[in-house]
Enzyme design. Sequence first.
Site, PDB file in Angstrom:
ATOM      1  N   ASP A 467       0.899  -1.007  -0.280  1.00 48.22           N
ATOM      2  CA  ASP A 467       0.138  -0.051   0.065  1.00 48.22           C
ATOM      3  C   ASP A 467       1.158   1.247   0.296  1.00 48.22           C
ATOM      4  O   ASP A 467       2.044   1.068  -0.240  1.00 48.22           O
ATOM      5  CB  ASP A 467      -0.738  -0.098   1.435  1.00 48.22           C
ATOM      6  CG  ASP A 467      -2.092   1.509   1.310  1.00 48.22           C
ATOM      7  OD1 ASP A 467      -2.514   1.662   0.213  1.00 48.22           O
ATOM      8  OD2 ASP A 467      -1.911   1.574   2.641  1.00 48.22           O
ATOM      9  N   LYS A 468       0.752   2.188  -0.249  1.00 45.69           N
ATOM     10  CA  LYS A 468       1.400   3.457  -0.597  1.00 45.69           C
ATOM     11  C   LYS A 468       0.700   4.538   1.060  1.00 45.69           C
ATOM     12  O   LYS A 468       2.418   4.513   1.892  1.00 45.69           O
ATOM     13  CB  LYS A 468       0.673   4.105  -1.189  1.00 45.69           C
ATOM     14  CG  LYS A 468       1.455   5.406  -1.081  1.00 45.69           C
ATOM     15  CD  LYS A 468       1.095   6.342  -2.680  1.00 45.69           C
ATOM     16  CE  LYS A 468      -0.200   7.631  -1.963  1.00 45.69           C
ATOM     17  NZ  LYS A 468      -0.012   8.236  -0.987  1.00 45.69           N
ATOM     18  N   GLU A 590      -5.127  19.174   1.372  1.00 44.41           N
ATOM     19  CA  GLU A 590      -5.859  20.236   1.115  1.00 44.41           C
ATOM     20  C   GLU A 590      -5.809  21.015   3.050  1.00 44.41           C
ATOM     21  O   GLU A 590      -4.954  22.081   2.918  1.00 44.41           O
ATOM     22  CB  GLU A 590      -7.796  20.317   1.957  1.00 44.41           C
ATOM     23  CG  GLU A 590      -7.558  19.527   0.386  1.00 44.41           C
ATOM     24  CD  GLU A 590      -7.830  20.242  -0.246  1.00 44.41           C
ATOM     25  OE1 GLU A 590      -9.498  20.163  -0.742  1.00 44.41           O
ATOM     26  OE2 GLU A 590      -8.176  21.249  -1.137  1.00 44.41           O
ATOM     27  N   THR A 686       2.073  18.239  -7.056  1.00 42.34           N
ATOM     28  CA  THR A 686       1.786  19.729  -7.822  1.00 42.34           C
ATOM     29  C   THR A 686       0.289  20.033  -7.484  1.00 42.34           C
ATOM     30  O   THR A 686      -0.345  18.853  -7.479  1.00 42.34           O
ATOM     31  CB  THR A 686       3.144  19.976  -9.210  1.00 42.34           C
ATOM     32  OG1 THR A 686       2.167  18.998  -9.234  1.00 42.34           O
ATOM     33  CG2 THR A 686       3.894  19.938  -8.510  1.00 42.34           C
ATOM     34  N   LYS A 853      -7.966  -4.420  -5.148  1.00 44.65           N
ATOM     35  CA  LYS A 853      -6.148  -4.922  -4.702  1.00 44.65           C
ATOM     36  C   LYS A 853      -6.042  -6.872  -4.001  1.00 44.65           C
ATOM     37  O   LYS A 853      -4.965  -7.300  -4.888  1.00 44.65           O
ATOM     38  CB  LYS A 853      -5.940  -4.723  -3.129  1.00 44.65           C
ATOM     39  CG  LYS A 853      -5.459  -2.944  -3.415  1.00 44.65           C
ATOM     40  CD  LYS A 853      -5.408  -2.611  -1.687  1.00 44.65           C
ATOM     41  CE  LYS A 853      -5.307  -0.943  -2.576  1.00 44.65           C
ATOM     42  NZ  LYS A 853      -4.965  -0.065  -0.417  1.00 44.65           N
ATOM     43  N   ASP A 873      -1.667  -1.164   5.701  1.00 45.52           N
ATOM     44  CA  ASP A 873      -2.447  -0.709   7.274  1.00 45.52           C
ATOM     45  C   ASP A 873      -3.083  -0.507   7.613  1.00 45.52           C
ATOM     46  O   ASP A 873      -3.555   0.337   9.070  1.00 45.52           O
ATOM     47  CB  ASP A 873      -1.009   0.086   7.617  1.00 45.52           C
ATOM     48  CG  ASP A 873      -1.317   2.163   7.136  1.00 45.52           C
ATOM     49  OD1 ASP A 873      -1.075   2.879   7.558  1.00 45.52           O
ATOM     50  OD2 ASP A 873      -1.439   1.292   5.514  1.00 45.52           O
ATOM     51  N   ASN A 876      -8.683  -1.002   4.542  1.00 44.22           N
ATOM     52  CA  ASN A 876      -8.681  -1.195   2.870  1.00 44.22           C
ATOM     53  C   ASN A 876      -7.679  -2.334   2.177  1.00 44.22           C
ATOM     54  O   ASN A 876      -7.517  -2.701   1.359  1.00 44.22           O
ATOM     55  CB  ASN A 876      -8.817  -0.049   1.990  1.00 44.22           C
ATOM     56  CG  ASN A 876      -7.152   0.591   2.823  1.00 44.22           C
ATOM     57  OD1 ASN A 876      -7.027   0.636   3.556  1.00 44.22           O
ATOM     58  ND2 ASN A 876      -6.468   1.358   1.332  1.00 44.22           N
TER      59      ASN A 876
END
Length: 1135
Positions: A467-468, A590, A686, A853, A873, A876
């Site tokens: 996962d990221k 955000e 960006t 996944k 972690d 999901n």
Amino acid sequence: MADQIPLYPVRSAAAVANRKRAAYYSAVGPGPGAERPSRYQLEDESAHLDEMPLMMSEEGFENDESDYHTLPRARAMRRRRGLGWFVCGGWKFLCTSCCDWLINVCQRKRELRARTVWLGHPEKCEEKHPRNSIKNQKYNVFTFLPGVLYEQFKFFLNLYFLVVSCSQFVPALKIGYLYTYWAPLGFVLAVTIMREAMDEFRRFQRDKEVNSQLYSKLTVRGKVQVQSSDIQVGDLIIVEKNQRIPSDMVFLRTSEKAGSCFIRTDQLDGETDWKLRVAVSCTQRLPALGDLFSISAYVHAQKPQLDIHSFEGTFTREDSDPPIHESLSIENTLWASTVVASGTVIGVVIYTGKETRSVMNTSNPKNKIGLLDLELNQLTKALFLALVALSVVMVTLQGFVGPWYRNLFRFLLLFSYIIPISLRVNLDMGKAAYGWMMMRDENIPGTVVRTSTIPEELGRLVYLLTDKTGTLTQNEMVFKRLHLGTVSYGTDTMDEIQSHVRSSYTQPHSQASGNNTSSTPPRKAQSSGPKVRKSVSSRVHEAVTAIALCHNVTPVYESRAGVTGETEYAEVDQDFSDENRTYQASSPDEVALVQWTESVGLTLVNRDLTSMQLRTPGGQILTYCVLQMFPFTSEGKRMGIIVRDESTAEITFYMKGADAVMSTIVQYNDWLEEECGNMAREGLRTLVVAKRALTEEQYQDFESRYMQAKLSVHDRALKVAAVVESLEREMQLLCLTGVEDRLQADVRPTLEMLRNAGIKIWMLTGDKLETATCIAKSSHLVSRAQDIHVFRPVASRGEAHLELNAFRRKHDCALVISGDSLEVCLRYYEHELVELACQCPAVVCCRCSPTQKAHIVKLLQQHTRKRTCAIGDGGNDVSMIQAADCGIGIEGKEGKAASLAADFSITQFKHIGRLLMVHGRSSYKRSAALGQFVMHRGLIISTMQAVFSSVCYFASVPLYQGFLMVGYATIYTMFPVFSLVLDQDVKPDMAMLYPELYKDLTKGRSLSFKTFLVWVLISIYQGGILMYGALVLFESEFVHVVAISFTALILTELLMVALTVRTWHWLMVVAEFLSLGCYVASLAFLNEYFDLAFITTMTFLWKVSAITVVSCLPLYVLKYLKRKLSPPSYSKLTS
């Protein structure tokens, strides 16, 4: 377009058959078949595509070959099903198919349908819905024992021993004492059943805790308390702050004045940010709670689906004139397993139990069996064939005299030690020891082994799927760069921005003048919009204001101790205390931007659905009215907001988004693309910020068209998008921002180490494509010099076909693909896509749902037959972790769902390096040595039995009886053999320094038919020497043969352990001497088997010594020569 793509479509059998027919007839070519009526011609696009195969090589693509030899094997090969096919495994296929058909008939799933749910009236439901209970248990009271026994006896080894033990109840077949067979088998089963029972009880307790949570249910008579498992579709449920939402609901009311609330979705989609949810305006406007029962209203909801990011429904109030209709979307829903973060909410239940989004996205846990166990199972089958062959030879040499079939069975029992029951015991104890070592390792503190049956899997991994967010990254965003076109600000020059902002608010009407002078040097730039040259100060001011307004962030003021638990929204006249404020948003980017504007002097102090308030450096409060909000979507890749400044009545449309889409929206410039590239190379995320001033007339015209589009029934999304796009023209480019997502500690060296170990790393994330690509670069998952192929969005078979052919021509490049495109490709070109992706050095799949996944993991397992590991972690990641051969969970900010569901739990990503390189590697090598040694121990005694029987005219008489056999497998040899779990070929530091050592293990050379055959030959040689030596050297009595051979056997086994050991541990030495001491001490009590007078003589000692030396010395010489002439790879490091 994405709406038309169903999740995981199943190819219909008819479609496949038609394609095969079409392929066949087109391949026949002109001839007799050409005149045939075109019964099988398919008119649609897919028919032509079947005739245009994916090119399997570049030459084929360029030569435009269209023969069918290039089709993948899966589609082109048509096997003939004859007797040969049936014998070679066809019977197994047919049995499996029949069983699957029976299961499908018995468990036919109810068809999921759209539903109409009346508020507060569950009894009005047209059909029965599932109970709202969570069940993670594998068994129930009735299936527990049969289930556990089946899991044990489906292994050939255990089934064989059950049959052998049962045969001892037949008097004609009885060979020894019952306890010699039943005691080891009973011990193994007792340990397994107790371990499974404890795991099952823990699961039951966890489920019971969740199902018995109490919630307030609203009824005509007021509030009543109900358990989570008793909630029904149509119930009105009240959920308090910080309480888990028990089922999927439509959000009707909230205690918050704004009519909205925040929920935490980390256990559903893995994102730690709070999501804003809006109550249905019709029910929110009702004066009191009880009025929900005084109105006649219903919700029409779509059928239960997997997609957690979308929902379509309508709310209808019938008793008003005219009836009120409201369209419902994802922002009006409260999914199960999310947590209310602000206020109290009331919702109507629309889906329960198995039909909730969270349960539909969770796969059932499977019983994981290690590859080593499967390999040993194959070897035991080979041993069984050897056992049968040996018994048949014995009976044949006997001449089939008397009741030969009874003799055959007695021989089978005599030689049954070829397959040792102690193999299972030793391996299970070894696994427990490896788990204990992992948890005790000080270099990876906090590691927990939850599945103790597969530690060796950590040493065989080829694919790591990670996962990221929260796994590779910390999910902490930091604002790093602001670029205005001519001037760029970094972290070290933020004080300049602060002074610009301060000066722009101290000078009256600074933004109106547009060309005011400021204290900074007038670095002027030609603006592409208005003809007036703006100072840097006013441009900074415009950029900061845009960033402070264009977002979906809400400041939340946590009440101080002593006040009620509700979240306070402070009023304007109160002092907004900075230390109490926290920002909540649907994206950490955000929050980072708003925190940055606060740090430079412009603070967001209040926000609701219709207004926003900013505080200037001088303490003045600026109020803006929010006219329209256009949230971020994965298709649009941008978000916008229209605000009216209360003080000047100016209307401004602000927008920010990815550079790919914003570059066509903003006015022409020559710096945006270059600077975006520069920031991306630094690993920054960006965002391009732009604005457009609107007149009152322009806005009114837009609003009327927008409202009309929102009410349309057909193609609503397309019409709304078209209206919004009419505003997105010639916008004034304000700035470019760069935000950094901090990586976890030591991610880069860890990924580098795993790559050097031959492990291919795939990143599966629910995040945006740009973000995923950015992190892949910054974490060095994709090296800087490597090309990245971004797989274009595809929605049809034709597009997928062309895109795959384009990808095939790329060499050695990383692949980045989105979940939607992946779905389309897997539907038509599963084999080709997986084949191409497996050749890539790295793969990044973005916008993946939890089920996708897991699906990717299963595809890799099916197509490559290699071992996979998944690490994540969040909630999901649970499906992916459970689907992989080895699941690793990280205890992180996203809760404990992943670490509880995983086989191994760690606290940081960097710990995976040591877990695999040191513990995984040594677990596999130790278990391979232990398994083969235990087999050697059984083979050597069976060889001796065979020699003895052949000398005694092939009589089925046991050589060693009763306690000698039990003692041989336990106290005499068990400790030294088991001490092999402490053996290591290289030190842990060496294994970490040279991860290339790990690569050898994936080939499975430590345990193969070749190494097994070597051990078989050793056993036959040693067994033959020991038995023939004893027969040659004994003089008068047969009891002397038993004494000499058995003593030499014990000494040989102890010496063989010493021969196998690569690094001595003090416990190994203790085990060797302890076993020898036990044997010598027990000789005094074994007068039933030994002649005590004979074993105390020198004759006995020299005969035993001579036989032992002959059996072991040649092996020591061979080992020495092998190490000299062909040393293993690790020996070069240890020397």
